[in-house]
Motif scaffolding. Structure first.
Motif, PDB file in Angstrom:
ATOM      1  N   THR A   6       0.858  -1.182   0.000  1.00 50.67           N
ATOM      2  CA  THR A   6       0.000   0.000   0.000  1.00 50.67           C
ATOM      3  C   THR A   6       0.893   1.229   0.000  1.00 50.67           C
ATOM      4  N   ASN A   7       0.443   2.290  -0.647  1.00 46.85           N
ATOM      5  CA  ASN A   7       1.207   3.535  -0.658  1.00 46.85           C
ATOM      6  C   ASN A   7       0.683   4.549   0.350  1.00 46.85           C
ATOM      7  N   ILE A   8      -0.230   4.125   1.211  1.00 44.47           N
ATOM      8  CA  ILE A   8      -0.745   4.994   2.273  1.00 44.47           C
ATOM      9  C   ILE A   8       0.190   4.891   3.467  1.00 44.47           C
ATOM     10  N   VAL A   9       0.869   5.974   3.789  1.00 44.22           N
ATOM     11  CA  VAL A   9       1.936   5.978   4.787  1.00 44.22           C
ATOM     12  C   VAL A   9       1.407   6.487   6.131  1.00 44.22           C
TER      13      VAL A   9
ATOM     14  N   GLU B 102      -5.494   5.868  11.157  1.00 43.34           N
ATOM     15  CA  GLU B 102      -6.265   5.466   9.983  1.00 43.34           C
ATOM     16  C   GLU B 102      -5.389   4.675   9.013  1.00 43.34           C
ATOM     17  N   ALA B 103      -4.158   5.127   8.802  1.00 41.83           N
ATOM     18  CA  ALA B 103      -3.247   4.399   7.921  1.00 41.83           C
ATOM     19  C   ALA B 103      -2.918   3.038   8.505  1.00 41.83           C
ATOM     20  N   TRP B 104      -2.739   2.954   9.801  1.00 40.33           N
ATOM     21  CA  TRP B 104      -2.477   1.668  10.446  1.00 40.33           C
ATOM     22  C   TRP B 104      -3.646   0.703  10.260  1.00 40.33           C
ATOM     23  N   ARG B 105      -4.862   1.210  10.468  1.00 43.79           N
ATOM     24  CA  ARG B 105      -6.039   0.338  10.303  1.00 43.79           C
ATOM     25  C   ARG B 105      -6.125  -0.168   8.870  1.00 43.79           C
TER      26      ARG B 105
ATOM     27  N   GLY C 184       4.233  -9.974   2.049  1.00 44.70           N
ATOM     28  CA  GLY C 184       3.833  -8.773   1.326  1.00 44.70           C
ATOM     29  C   GLY C 184       4.960  -7.756   1.363  1.00 44.70           C
ATOM     30  N   TRP C 185       4.743  -6.635   0.705  1.00 46.49           N
ATOM     31  CA  TRP C 185       5.756  -5.576   0.698  1.00 46.49           C
ATOM     32  C   TRP C 185       5.423  -4.536   1.760  1.00 46.49           C
ATOM     33  N   ASP C 186       6.454  -4.001   2.385  1.00 44.72           N
ATOM     34  CA  ASP C 186       6.313  -2.847   3.268  1.00 44.72           C
ATOM     35  C   ASP C 186       7.220  -1.743   2.753  1.00 44.72           C
ATOM     36  N   MET C 187       6.667  -0.557   2.592  1.00 42.54           N
ATOM     37  CA  MET C 187       7.377   0.531   1.930  1.00 42.54           C
ATOM     38  C   MET C 187       7.818   1.642   2.875  1.00 42.54           C
ATOM     39  N   HIS C 188       7.474   1.536   4.172  1.00 44.99           N
ATOM     40  CA  HIS C 188       7.759   2.616   5.119  1.00 44.99           C
ATOM     41  C   HIS C 188       7.928   2.007   6.505  1.00 44.99           C
TER      42      HIS C 188
ATOM     43  N   LEU D 230       5.725  -1.367   9.708  1.00 48.20           N
ATOM     44  CA  LEU D 230       6.210  -2.527  10.458  1.00 48.20           C
ATOM     45  C   LEU D 230       5.336  -2.884  11.658  1.00 48.20           C
ATOM     46  N   PRO D 231       4.900  -1.922  12.484  1.00 51.12           N
ATOM     47  CA  PRO D 231       4.068  -2.309  13.632  1.00 51.12           C
ATOM     48  C   PRO D 231       2.799  -3.051  13.232  1.00 51.12           C
ATOM     49  N   THR D 232       2.143  -2.584  12.184  1.00 42.52           N
ATOM     50  CA  THR D 232       0.887  -3.241  11.804  1.00 42.52           C
ATOM     51  C   THR D 232       1.127  -4.518  11.006  1.00 42.52           C
TER      52      THR D 232
END
Length: 431
Positions: A303-306, A316-319, A336-340, A344-346
């Motif tokens: 996701t690109n929502i940081v 909201e981004a975490w949810r 999956g991919w993580d971009m930020h 990591l926490p979620t």
């Protein structure tokens, strides 16, 4: 029955022998194409960092930034549980594991990116970056703190960037060999594949490098990114993913879905490009069917929502990210991919909750299946389901969501027992 008590039959023994002979090539072909689970740990995510931004301290920095964000916006188990909607009994064990993970091993799989995240640079600049990437990987292994899996994403096999991608790969691998050899957990990623011959070319490239440097045949494997429409459906109307796996000649390790490139290729507008869009679900279903039984693993996209800005924006981004990871896990996309760093926490909260919330039920069903339950089974499971239940618990052990002791307590089974039922080879068989 015959007079001597044996069962009466009508077919000559030669019939069975003839059928066995006819099917022997089929048996061999099925065994080659569908070897089953590779029996090794699969990372829960891949972190992509542009080649000009990665340093020996990148992984540590990501962990620190993730912990800082957690401290600021969810400083305890109850607050994180409230944001993500975790069950009350899961809040503390999940939070404790997330905190420990961010301190001990914040990134499981690091990909140094020479493709979209890096862009087109001068040859001299990319040469230097490729050599530097090898030094970064070597430093991580020598100084400690390296992720279990690390590698590069090169440029693709399209004509305009093909030579550049090959040279970058050569410089990177050569740099590793000249400073101590190829590390365990080395991963190479081939993006934007649009034809099986491009996969075959990558396989040949790996073989040529092995021969040039005296490496064992098959030492180098690679991931295939599914992010073009041609990688899912060819011009002749055939599904292409299985052809690409075959073209890799046993070197394909996983298929990674590229959320934004694939969505854009399908004409999806930018506002609706997402991991849960129908075009994404179709592509991933084709990938899943093609890879089943082959030992080639699957990874969802990103996701690109940081998570940034106000507390409300971060929550909201975490949810959003947590829900997407949960959705992927339920659909058997365990990576999956993580971009930020804020993802990591979620990522870990979703993964740990997924395995912890189902542990007791899965263990109880396995206990009943194996006769360790001490009571009649509420569900009569088939061997295939026992395999899935065992695989679920083993993935929970692999990622740290579960401990061997609690799994054994609820199921009466050791890790070796689970591996047997999951169809995983033993460590000796893998090595």
């Amino acid at each position: 029955m015959t007079e001597d008590g044996t069962a009466a039959t009508s077919l000559a023994e030669s019939v069975s022998a003839d059928i066995a002979a006819r099917l022997a090539p089929v048996d061999a072909e099925l065994a080659r194409r569908y070897p089953g689970e590779p029996g090794t740990r699969q990372p829960v995510h891949t972190v992509y960092v542009p080649a000009d931004a990665v340093t020996p301290g990148t992984v540590r920095a990501w962990g620190e930034q993730a912990r800082d964000l957690l401290d600021e916006h969810a400083p305890d188990a109850a607050s994180l549980a409230a944001v993500l909607g975790l069950r009350e009994d899961l809040a503390a064990p999940v939070y404790e594991r997330v905190r420990a993970k961010l301190e001990r091993e914040p990134v499981e799989d690091l990909r140094i990116d020479f493709e979209d995240g890096y862009g087109i640079r001068s040859d001299a600049e990319e040469d230097a970056a490729a050599a530097a990437a090898a030094r970064v990987v070597r430093a991580g292994h020598e100084e400690g703190g390296a992720p279990p899996y690390t590698g590069i994403r090169m440029k693709c096999m399209e004509a305009g960037v093909r030579e550049r991608g090959i040279r970058t790969l050569d410089i990177f691998l050569t740099g590793l060999l000249e400073t101590g050899g190829l590390p365990d957990g080395l991963v190479l990623t081939l993006p934007k594949v649009s034809h099986p011959e491009q996969v075959a070319a990558m396989a040949r490239l790996c073989g040529e490098f092995e021969a040039a440097r005296g490496l064992p045949a098959g030492r180098l494997g690679f991931e295939i990114q599914i992010e073009t429409t041609q990688s899912v459906l060819g011009a002749d109307g055939r599904a292409t993913v299985a052809l690409m796996i075959d073209a890799a000649g046993g070197r394909a390790t996983s298929l990674h879905y590229g959320t934004f490139d694939y969505s854009a290729a399908c004409g999806v507008s930018a506002a609706h490009q997402a991991m849960d869009h129908p075009v994404a679900d179709h592509a991933k279903a084709v990938m899943q069917t093609a890879a089943a039984g082959t030992g080639v693993r699957l990874s969802d996209g990103s996701t690109n929502i940081v998570p940034s800005g106000t507390r409300e924006q971060v929550h909201e981004a975490w949810r959003h990210h947590h829900a997407l990871v949960r959705r992927s896990l339920a659909r058997a996309y365990y990576q999956g991919w993580d971009m930020h760093p804020g993802h990591l926490p979620t990522r870990y909260a979703a993964v740990y909750a997924f395995y912890r919330e189902g542990m007791e039920r899965a263990a109880a069903r396995l206990a009943a299946y194996t006769g360790n339950a001490g009571a009649d089974a509420a569900v009569m499971d088939e061997p295939a389901t026992a395999r899935a239940l065992s695989g679920y618990l083993m993935r929970g052990l692999d990622c740290g969501a579960l401990s061997p002791g609690e799994v054994a307590r609820h199921s009466g089974l050791t890790r070796a027992d689970l591996g047997h039922f999951a169809g995983r080879p033993t460590e000796a068989e893998v090595n």
